[in-house]
Scaffold this motif. Structure first.
Motif, short mmCIF file in Angstrom:
data_model
loop_
_atom_site.label_atom_id
_atom_site.label_comp_id
_atom_site.label_asym_id
_atom_site.label_seq_id
_atom_site.Cartn_x
_atom_site.Cartn_y
_atom_site.Cartn_z
N THR A 53 -1.97 11.34 -44.67
CA THR A 53 -3.03 12.33 -44.87
C THR A 53 -2.69 13.34 -45.96
N PRO A 68 -6.97 16.73 -41.20
CA PRO A 68 -7.82 15.69 -40.59
C PRO A 68 -7.60 14.34 -41.26
N ARG A 79 -11.07 9.50 -42.32
CA ARG A 79 -12.34 9.09 -41.71
C ARG A 79 -13.16 10.29 -41.22
N GLU A 80 -12.53 11.45 -41.05
CA GLU A 80 -13.23 12.66 -40.63
C GLU A 80 -13.64 13.52 -41.81
N ARG A 81 -13.27 13.13 -43.01
CA ARG A 81 -13.62 13.92 -44.20
C ARG A 81 -14.02 13.01 -45.34
N LYS A 82 -15.04 12.19 -45.05
CA LYS A 82 -15.49 11.20 -46.02
C LYS A 82 -16.00 11.85 -47.31
N ASN A 129 -5.29 6.31 -44.28
CA ASN A 129 -5.65 7.59 -44.88
C ASN A 129 -5.54 7.59 -46.41
#
Length: 286
Positions: A14, A151, A154-157, A198
């Motif tokens: 990440t 994050p 996938r949570e911050r496309k 990530n």
């Protein structure tokens, strides 16, 4: 802009080290050193010497005095990556350093004062490790003064287009290939794929595409094969021809991406070649 300890928590890939660098650069210690230690990469027998240093004769291979990473980071920041893998014996000594602002080299009882900000990072569940008895609770609270959660991708496309442009520029410079971007099919795959690895996985995928791409735009077939199945379906939709919201359009797109190869198109759509053939016949596509 503080000297308080920071705990950066996030999945592998990440960008926790980049976050640590950003914190250091934004602090009043930015002119000081930034020293990184990967706690998982060093054997327990070496870790104490690496962190705190040693004096000549402290152990067999100690042929001279050596400063540890904490002394090297004096006036700056030390980044303790993979802190969840730190052995209990070293955790106790680290806690003492955080409390007393001093270190003792291996083989010496004289304390050395250090002015160091600690940023730690982990992908592990430290509260669970505390319950299991493998991580000290008092050390956790000492490190977790300023918690930062990174994050997963996938949570911050919405970050993906910015990251994509960054990696395109990076690999243009490294390879000399003038690849301007991605076509719609490749972009669909990139935006819909869940990226379990990530940002690191995204970077690897773009590097792979630079190897396979022969034109000025990355197309879906240039990406790693496992991304292909995400290009022809609506985001979040079922991965079968029968469940696709726009079956005909999905099939046409898959065939276009695979150069008309029905076997590859079927694999991309998550069905067998026979099922694809039946669907095309039912939709009067053949």
């Amino acid at each position: 802009n503080s000297s308080a300890s920071v705990l950066v928590d996030g999945e592998s890939g990440t960008g926790k080290e980049i976050i640590a660098h950003a914190i250091h650069r934004s602090s009043r210690r930015s002119d000081g050193p930034f020293v990184k230690v990967n706690c998982a990469a060093l054997a327990e027998s070496l870790l104490e010497s690496e962190l705190f240093g040693h004096v000549k004769g402290a152990f067999t291979d100690a042929v001279r005095d050596r400063k540890g990473r904490f002394e090297a980071a004096h006036g700056g920041t030390i980044f303790l990556d993979e802190i969840g893998d730190l052995p209990l014996s070293v955790q106790i000594k680290l806690l003492r350093v955080l409390q007393e602002k001093t270190v003792e080299r291996v083989g010496e009882n004289r304390p050395v004062t250090v002015d160091v900000r600690v940023i730690a990072a982990t992908h592990r569940d430290l509260p669970r490790l505390i319950q299991e008895g493998t991580f000290r609770e008092d050390l956790y609270y000492r490190l977790n003064l300023l918690p930062v959660r990174v994050p997963p991708l996938r949570e911050r496309k919405t970050d993906i287009p910015l990251l994509l442009e960054h990696f395109l520029e990076k690999f243009r410079e490294e390879t000399g290939k003038y690849i301007t971007g991605c076509d719609q099919g490749a972009l669909d795959s990139i935006m819909r794929y869940p990226w379990p690895g990530n940002v690191r996985e995204l970077e690897n995928a773009i590097e792979y595409a630079f190897v396979t791409c022969r034109g000025d735009k990355i197309e879906a077939p240039n990406l790693p094969a496992h991304l292909g199945q995400y290009s022809a379906l609506e985001a979040g939709g079922p991965r079968t021809v029968e469940g696709a919201a726009e079956g005909k359009a999905a099939i046409l797109r898959a065939l276009d991406m695979t150069g008309g190869n029905k076997t590859k198109a079927a694999r991309m759509l998550g069905c067998s070649r026979v099922a694809l053939w039946k669907k095309m016949k039912r939709l009067e596509m053949m």
